[in-house]
Write a protein that holds these residues in place. Structure first.
Motif, PDB file in Angstrom:
ATOM      1  N   ASP A 120       0.786  -1.218   0.103  1.00  0.00           N
ATOM      2  CA  ASP A 120       0.004   0.180   0.048  1.00  0.00           C
ATOM      3  C   ASP A 120       0.901   1.325   0.051  1.00  0.00           C
ATOM      4  O   ASP A 120       2.228   1.142  -0.264  1.00  0.00           O
ATOM      5  N   SER A 121       0.198   2.274   0.237  1.00  0.00           N
ATOM      6  CA  SER A 121       1.140   3.634   0.040  1.00  0.00           C
ATOM      7  C   SER A 121       2.128   3.749   1.290  1.00  0.00           C
ATOM      8  O   SER A 121       2.984   4.460   1.192  1.00  0.00           O
ATOM      9  N   GLN A 122       1.954   2.890   2.369  1.00  0.00           N
ATOM     10  CA  GLN A 122       2.857   3.047   3.446  1.00  0.00           C
ATOM     11  C   GLN A 122       3.751   2.029   3.302  1.00  0.00           C
ATOM     12  O   GLN A 122       4.497   1.760   4.526  1.00  0.00           O
ATOM     13  N   TRP A 123       3.903   1.183   2.455  1.00  0.00           N
ATOM     14  CA  TRP A 123       4.682   0.061   2.041  1.00  0.00           C
ATOM     15  C   TRP A 123       4.431  -1.243   2.997  1.00  0.00           C
ATOM     16  O   TRP A 123       5.237  -2.041   2.863  1.00  0.00           O
ATOM     17  N   VAL A 124       3.240  -1.291   3.352  1.00  0.00           N
ATOM     18  CA  VAL A 124       2.892  -2.385   4.061  1.00  0.00           C
ATOM     19  C   VAL A 124       2.481  -3.307   2.811  1.00  0.00           C
ATOM     20  O   VAL A 124       1.765  -3.099   1.997  1.00  0.00           O
ATOM     21  N   VAL A 125       2.830  -4.688   2.903  1.00  0.00           N
ATOM     22  CA  VAL A 125       2.693  -5.626   1.934  1.00  0.00           C
ATOM     23  C   VAL A 125       1.236  -6.087   2.183  1.00  0.00           C
ATOM     24  O   VAL A 125       0.623  -6.612   3.106  1.00  0.00           O
ATOM     25  N   THR A 126       0.422  -5.977   0.882  1.00  0.00           N
ATOM     26  CA  THR A 126      -0.627  -6.456   0.718  1.00  0.00           C
ATOM     27  C   THR A 126      -1.016  -7.517  -0.071  1.00  0.00           C
ATOM     28  O   THR A 126      -2.026  -8.305   0.034  1.00  0.00           O
ATOM     29  N   TYR A 127       0.003  -8.208  -0.790  1.00  0.00           N
ATOM     30  CA  TYR A 127       0.029  -9.295  -1.831  1.00  0.00           C
ATOM     31  C   TYR A 127       1.307  -9.850  -1.999  1.00  0.00           C
ATOM     32  O   TYR A 127       2.291  -9.135  -2.271  1.00  0.00           O
ATOM     33  N   LEU A 128       1.187 -11.027  -2.163  1.00  0.00           N
ATOM     34  CA  LEU A 128       2.658 -11.732  -2.572  1.00  0.00           C
ATOM     35  C   LEU A 128       2.076 -12.945  -3.199  1.00  0.00           C
ATOM     36  O   LEU A 128       1.026 -13.947  -2.686  1.00  0.00           O
TER      37      LEU A 128
ATOM     38  N   LEU B 113       7.223  -3.790   4.052  1.00  0.00           N
ATOM     39  CA  LEU B 113       8.291  -4.378   3.062  1.00  0.00           C
ATOM     40  C   LEU B 113       9.662  -3.995   3.599  1.00  0.00           C
ATOM     41  O   LEU B 113      10.706  -4.575   3.434  1.00  0.00           O
ATOM     42  N   LEU B 114       9.776  -2.661   4.183  1.00  0.00           N
ATOM     43  CA  LEU B 114      11.016  -2.031   4.600  1.00  0.00           C
ATOM     44  C   LEU B 114      11.563  -2.904   5.792  1.00  0.00           C
ATOM     45  O   LEU B 114      12.805  -2.648   5.873  1.00  0.00           O
ATOM     46  N   ASP B 115      10.836  -3.746   6.530  1.00  0.00           N
ATOM     47  CA  ASP B 115      11.285  -4.535   7.564  1.00  0.00           C
ATOM     48  C   ASP B 115      12.157  -5.624   7.149  1.00  0.00           C
ATOM     49  O   ASP B 115      13.056  -6.025   7.709  1.00  0.00           O
ATOM     50  N   PHE B 116      12.152  -6.025   5.806  1.00  0.00           N
ATOM     51  CA  PHE B 116      13.104  -6.898   5.346  1.00  0.00           C
ATOM     52  C   PHE B 116      14.244  -6.301   4.401  1.00  0.00           C
ATOM     53  O   PHE B 116      14.981  -7.039   3.894  1.00  0.00           O
ATOM     54  N   VAL B 117      14.391  -5.211   4.356  1.00  0.00           N
ATOM     55  CA  VAL B 117      15.239  -4.488   3.537  1.00  0.00           C
ATOM     56  C   VAL B 117      16.410  -3.902   4.448  1.00  0.00           C
ATOM     57  O   VAL B 117      16.034  -3.753   5.705  1.00  0.00           O
ATOM     58  N   HIS B 118      17.611  -3.822   4.090  1.00  0.00           N
ATOM     59  CA  HIS B 118      18.899  -3.491   4.807  1.00  0.00           C
ATOM     60  C   HIS B 118      18.707  -2.177   5.272  1.00  0.00           C
ATOM     61  O   HIS B 118      18.291  -1.200   4.577  1.00  0.00           O
ATOM     62  N   ALA B 119      19.138  -1.812   6.386  1.00  0.00           N
ATOM     63  CA  ALA B 119      18.852  -0.442   7.081  1.00  0.00           C
ATOM     64  C   ALA B 119      19.487   0.587   6.130  1.00  0.00           C
ATOM     65  O   ALA B 119      18.750   1.814   5.824  1.00  0.00           O
ATOM     66  N   ASP B 120      20.584   0.247   5.607  1.00  0.00           N
ATOM     67  CA  ASP B 120      21.163   1.254   4.783  1.00  0.00           C
ATOM     68  C   ASP B 120      20.800   1.401   3.301  1.00  0.00           C
ATOM     69  O   ASP B 120      20.890   2.564   2.719  1.00  0.00           O
ATOM     70  N   ASP B 121      19.730   0.404   2.878  1.00  0.00           N
ATOM     71  CA  ASP B 121      19.052   0.813   1.633  1.00  0.00           C
ATOM     72  C   ASP B 121      17.643   0.962   1.530  1.00  0.00           C
ATOM     73  O   ASP B 121      17.135   1.338   0.683  1.00  0.00           O
ATOM     74  N   ARG B 122      17.121   1.392   2.757  1.00  0.00           N
ATOM     75  CA  ARG B 122      15.589   1.619   2.821  1.00  0.00           C
ATOM     76  C   ARG B 122      15.402   3.127   2.532  1.00  0.00           C
ATOM     77  O   ARG B 122      14.554   3.205   1.433  1.00  0.00           O
TER      78      ARG B 122
END
Length: 541
Positions: free
Chosen positions: A21-29, A49-58
């Motif tokens: 969604d607009s806040q980066w919450v995963v709605t479908y996989l 989704l950002l929880d799964f991304v490296h902190a330096d790459d968010r």
């Protein structure tokens, strides 16, 4: 927007289909997510989704960079590519994002080159040297600005692992190396700042403000990343402010910026004269006892939430510093685009003070205007100065002969939109921004490739017509006025907006860029006040 494939087809795809969604919450996989990453679908959908991304790459992912490190099951990070397409509403607000995710190890070298080129293009917009370093290796990366700031090429700098240390000013070596060693031996990642002098090529001493971060990762040597900024011109001002109660210890990056200091414990905000000038305020009261209330009144309501979020993320420790562009309410009633940036100081983990600067984006030394993609004030002044030199014979005869048979005369136009404020007040700032962008395109389409169109500030534009006499310039201005008078489509509405144009053709009585800009401004003012549409400057007026 293309139609979405039926769900049963998505289930069969070997590539990972991601939707947020607009806040980066995963709605479908689709099921490929669990097969590729090892994470179960139920444990991912509903999470950011950002929880799964490296902190330096968010940050780079949010800004549109498609390549980043993703945490796979078991905690291992791997490089992936995810080109997200945004679904937006009629006001260009993001509703959702969707795309295909693939591991970078399966991507061709061409894609890696493409990402690197995009990254380097972004670096070119930064007014400073972006760097990365490791112990025993020296700089593993340097952006090309190092040659402009210090005179050394990237190759010269990186050839010697001890290059930076060897070029520190003798008086700053001890403190700088102590901070450097602490970063190399750190046990956790943290942000820090260094101020020191470097000996540039030819012996010139350059004051540097280095905004750094130590990166500590299991299984690899500590590394540092940072941004080196030349603050030589501002150092004297900064030192004077530091001596005055240490209120400006983190002072301005630019000589034309407004400086500010904020005592967070008491919510007392101090601002320099230039800070008040940018906002059109009387600088008699340089201290404001209710800091955020004072700042909040100056921020356009449409931008207030975004500005608050930027500095709160910094105070929460999520960002080493903050920098945010927004529309400020000038005391005259108009809006001005500004950049607000700064750094907080922490004591026992709590932010106690902040300091930084405020820049007028229309006057800051950037080459291009970010909204219209037109050249800005510095580039226009440079081109006009050169045109004056050609007209006065200050350049070589060969260069003048190349300019269409020694045609050295030129014309300067200053135009101001007549109903711009009404558009903003009636239809909102988004429509105003659309209008400025459309005006920019019409101006570009009305001149030759050799001419120059620039946005100076607000709804003011300058045009430089080269190799033209007065009759030719007058005819060209008529074409420009006709192009601008045609109706505009703004958010589905048809709007008619006029323009007042001041014109000055090269003449002996004018000898500098300021002379020509003042003459064009005087002609534009007469055109606007007398509703002439176009006014040609005459020296006897």
């Amino acid at each position: 927007m293309p139609a979405t494939p039926p769900d049963h087809l998505l289930q069969l795809l070997p590539d990972v289909v991601v939707q947020t969604d607009s806040q980066w919450v995963v709605t479908y996989l689709n099921p490929a997510w669990q097969k590729v990453t090892g994470h179960p679908l139920a444990g991912t959908i509903g999470h950011s989704l950002l929880d799964f991304v490296h902190a330096d790459d968010r940050g780079t992912l949010r800004s549109g960079m498609p390549v980043f490190r993703l945490r796979f099951a078991g905690g291992e990070y791997r490089w992936v590519r995810l080109q997200l397409q945004a679904d937006v509403d009629e006001r260009e607000r993001v509703l959702s994002r969707q795309g295909l995710l693939v591991e970078i190890t399966e991507v061709t070298e061409q894609v890696l080159v493409e990402v690197r080129q995009r990254f380097l293009r972004l670096l070119e917009t930064i007014d400073g040297v972006v760097w990365e370093a490791e112990r025993g290796v020296g700089n593993t990366f340097l952006s090309p600005q190092v040659e402009r700031l210090f005179g050394y090429t990237v190759e010269e700098w990186r050839a010697d692992p001890g290059f930076w240390r060897g070029h520190l000013h003798p008086e700053d070596v001890g403190q700088a190396l102590a901070i450097d060693e602490a970063a190399y031996n750190a046990t956790h990642s943290y942000a820090y700042e260094m101020n020191y002098r470097l000996i540039a090529k030819g012996g010139k001493v350059v004051w540097v403000r280095d905004l750094c971060r130590a990166i500590v990762e299991p299984g690899r040597p500590n590394r540092m990343i940072g941004l080196m900024i030349d603050v030589s011109q501002q150092k004297q001002t900064e030192l004077e402010l530091v001596q005055s109660d240490a209120r400006y210890a983190l002072a301005t990056r630019g000589s034309n910026d407004g400086i500010w200091y904020w005592n967070l414990a008491e919510d007392v905000f101090h601002a320099s004269r230039r800070f008040h000038e940018i906002l059109g305020l009387d600088d008699a009261d340089a201290q404001h006892d209710d800091g955020w209330a004072f700042l909040g009144q100056r921020i356009d309501p449409d931008d207030r939430e975004r500005v608050q979020a930027a500095y709160r993320r910094h105070l929460a420790g999520e960002r080493p510093d903050f920098s945010v562009d927004f529309r400020a309410l000038h005391a005259s009633g108009r809006l001005v685009w500004v950049n607000w940036r700064g750094v907080a100081q922490f004591e026992q983990g709590r932010p106690v003070r902040m300091a930084g600067s405020l820049s007028d984006l229309a006057q800051r030394g950037s080459s291009y205007d970010f909204l219209t993609s037109l050249p800005g004030r510095p580039l226009f002044r440079d081109r006009l100065e050169h045109a004056i030199a050609v007209q006065q014979g200050a350049v070589s005869r060969e260069e003048r002969l190349e300019r269409q048979g020694d045609a050295t005369s030129f014309a300067v136009l200053l135009l101001d939109l007549d109903q711009f404020k009404a558009v903003n007040d009636t239809f909102g700032h988004h429509a105003g921004d659309q209008l400025l962008q459309q005006v920019a395109r019409r101006l570009e389409g009305s001149v030759r490739p050799a001419d120059l169109v620039a946005r100076m500030s607000g709804d003011e534009f300058n045009v430089l017509l080269e190799a033209v006499d007065e009759p030719t310039a007058t005819a060209r201005v008529g074409q420009i006025a006709a192009a601008l008078s045609a109706p505009y489509r703004l958010d589905g509405r048809t709007v008619e907006v006029g323009a007042s144009i001041g014109v000055v053709v090269s003449q002996p009585g004018l000898s500098s860029t300021d002379d020509y800009l003042r003459a064009a401004d005087a002609a534009m003012y007469r055109a606007k006040s007398q509703r002439l549409g176009v006014c040609l400057f005459k020296a006897d007026r």
